[in-house]
Design a protein around this motif. Structure first.
Motif, PDB file in Angstrom:
ATOM      1  N   VAL A  75       0.834  -1.288  -0.148  1.00 27.32           N
ATOM      2  CA  VAL A  75       0.116  -0.077  -0.086  1.00 27.32           C
ATOM      3  C   VAL A  75       1.136   1.193   0.058  1.00 27.32           C
ATOM      4  CG1 VAL A  75      -1.919   1.136   1.372  1.00 27.32           C
ATOM      5  CG2 VAL A  75      -1.735  -1.306   1.436  1.00 27.32           C
ATOM      6  N   SER A  76       0.489   2.332  -0.748  1.00 34.42           N
ATOM      7  CA  SER A  76       1.142   3.444  -0.917  1.00 34.42           C
ATOM      8  C   SER A  76       1.060   4.299   0.356  1.00 34.42           C
ATOM      9  CB  SER A  76       0.883   3.961  -2.224  1.00 34.42           C
ATOM     10  OG  SER A  76      -0.319   4.876  -1.892  1.00 34.42           O
ATOM     11  N   GLU A  79      -1.945   6.580   0.275  1.00 33.82           N
ATOM     12  CA  GLU A  79      -3.187   5.842   0.758  1.00 33.82           C
ATOM     13  C   GLU A  79      -3.249   5.672   2.206  1.00 33.82           C
ATOM     14  OE1 GLU A  79      -5.287   2.471  -1.351  1.00 33.82           O
ATOM     15  OE2 GLU A  79      -3.312   2.188  -2.109  1.00 33.82           O
ATOM     16  N   SER A 111      -4.132  -1.733  -3.772  1.00 31.42           N
ATOM     17  CA  SER A 111      -4.805  -0.543  -3.065  1.00 31.42           C
ATOM     18  C   SER A 111      -5.531  -1.329  -1.653  1.00 31.42           C
ATOM     19  CB  SER A 111      -6.072  -0.341  -4.062  1.00 31.42           C
ATOM     20  OG  SER A 111      -5.325   0.738  -5.007  1.00 31.42           O
ATOM     21  N   ARG A 113      -8.277  -1.933   0.375  1.00 34.64           N
ATOM     22  CA  ARG A 113     -10.090  -1.708   0.384  1.00 34.64           C
ATOM     23  C   ARG A 113     -10.703  -1.669   1.579  1.00 34.64           C
ATOM     24  NH1 ARG A 113     -12.430  -6.091  -3.785  1.00 34.64           N
ATOM     25  NH2 ARG A 113     -11.545  -7.346  -2.185  1.00 34.64           N
TER      26      ARG A 113
END
Ligand SMILES: [Zn+2]
Length: 421
Positions: A75-76, A79, A111, A113
């Motif tokens: 995950v970045s 984010e 990503s 969620r």
């Protein structure tokens, strides 16, 4: 606070020598599939998991942060930032401790969620991304409760008898706490004393996960029987009451300091250890290590905090019209203790020290009734308020119901024992 005291009591109890008893060993614990819970029995709310979720469970280790954890999952940083700044409730996600369980749902593109943190056995904080923003949800399950029965004859100590009856240490302490005002579990207990009780066990998915509360208990100490019933008042206060609705508690605890030894008793003709003159000792001294917490003996209002001559640091608490208590030689006061502040029974008000005229660290404790010094060790302590008058009827109904329930269990237990012989 009381619980702490009982740790002490039980600790000592374990050390009591075995008595080599020949009593029949019939300590038992029993669970019957009776529909015994009252009408407020909670339905089990299953945690509702969106079926398309692919949870990946992570356990927090030393040095882990939420950011690191999520980056490891691909995950970045942007984010992660979006997540923790989106909803005030979701900030809690970042408040991780070693051993915490976090579950994440990360898609193939990396990503995030959804994410959830297990707050306790029954509580989950969940965040879900709906494509536009993060939504926080706090999910709480209810424990299933099962009523259990235990009985035991004391051959050595309450603690050992309780263990033999299948009770956890926590439950034994609950039992001791309920009767702590009536029974001194070190001095009063005799071989052959016995008890029986109904209590709740907490379950999740049919598995025991902990002890609930004791619902009722009966204790035979020498020739007397003491009974206690749990009752929740309309305003949500939980109390243990005797069958007539009187509180099991007293307005005062007898000993305001834990793990202490009485070093000087109430004595009108004592020779003062420092001044070496005859001076009435109008309180009790408890020797304890410097820094040991001192507890308020009862609910009340602080009337004095400060230095008072040879007493050193002193707190005086007024409890209603008639009673006041005094605590002297304190090393210091607990935070928030000021003249006029309200204190609760058992609340720490200061710490044992040797300020003023003291030959060693101890608490000097005085108990006054209408301004007259009384012996704190023997003075009759008034009972705490019992059942609110408007709720007496409901309480008596509950007493009856619990008694019937106990009788059923007890009978089943006896049958089971006889069967086994
Ligand atoms: Zn003293």
């Amino acid at each position: 606070m009381l619980t702490l005291g009982l740790v002490g009591v039980l600790f000592v109890a374990i050390l009591l020598p075995e008595t080599g008893s020949t009593l029949p060993h019939h300590s038992t614990s029993l669970s019957l599939p009776l529909p015994v819970r009252d009408s407020s029995a909670e339905a089990v709310t299953m945690v509702d998991r969106a079926p398309q979720r692919e949870w990946h469970e992570l356990q927090i280790r030393s040095g882990d942060t939420l950011g690191k954890l999520l980056r490891d999952q691909g995950v970045s940083a942007a984010e992660v930032h979006a997540l923790v700044t989106s909803d005030a409730a979701l900030k809690e996600l970042a408040n991780l401790r070693v051993g915490d369980i976090v579950r994440v749902d990360v898609d193939e593109a990396g990503s995030l969620r959804a994410i959830e943190r297990q707050i306790s056995q029954v509580e989950i904080l969940r965040g879900e991304f709906d494509g536009i923003q993060w939504q926080a949800e706090h999910i709480k399950r209810e424990y299933e409760r099962q009523v259990r029965y235990a009985e035991a004859v004391i051959e050595d100590s309450l603690f050992i008898a309780g263990q033999r009856a299948g009770m956890t240490d926590n439950l034994i302490m609950q039992l001791a706490n309920i009767f702590a005002w009536d029974i001194d579990f070190i001095l009063d207990i005799r071989q052959g004393d016995h008890f029986r009780l109904l209590y709740e066990e907490l379950l999740l998915d049919g598995e025991k996960v902990g002890d609930g509360a004791i619902l009722m208990a009966e204790f035979w100490n020498r020739d007397r029987k003491v009974s206690a019933f749990r009752f929740e008042t309309a305003e949500g206060r939980t109390e243990y009451l005797d069958p007539l609705g009187n509180s099991m508690r007293r307005e005062f605890i007898r000993t305001p300091v834990e793990f202490a030894r009485i070093s000087s008793r109430f004595n009108p003709n004592r020779r003062h250890p420092v001044l070496n003159t005859i001076r009435a000792h109008r309180g009790v001294d408890y020797a304890a290590p410097s820094g040991t917490p001192i507890r308020a003996a009862g609910d009340g209002r602080v009337e004095f905090v400060g230095v008072r001559g040879g007493y050193g640091n002193v707190v005086v608490i007024r409890h209603g019209q008639a009673y006041s208590t005094l605590y002297a030689h304190m090393r210091g006061f607990a935070s928030g203790i000021r003249t006029g502040s309200r204190v609760r029974q058992g609340q720490t008000i200061g710490y044992v020290g040797m300020t003023g005229l003291a030959s060693g660290p101890h608490l000097h404790y005085e108990f006054l009734v209408n301004g007259v010094h009384r012996n704190p060790l023997t003075v009759q302590l008034p009972k705490a308020q019992g059942i609110p008058e408007g709720e007496r009827k409901a309480f008596l109904v509950q007493v009856n119901r619990l008694r019937n329930q106990l009788a059923l269990y007890s009978e089943a237990n006896t049958l089971a024992l006889n069967d086994g012989r």
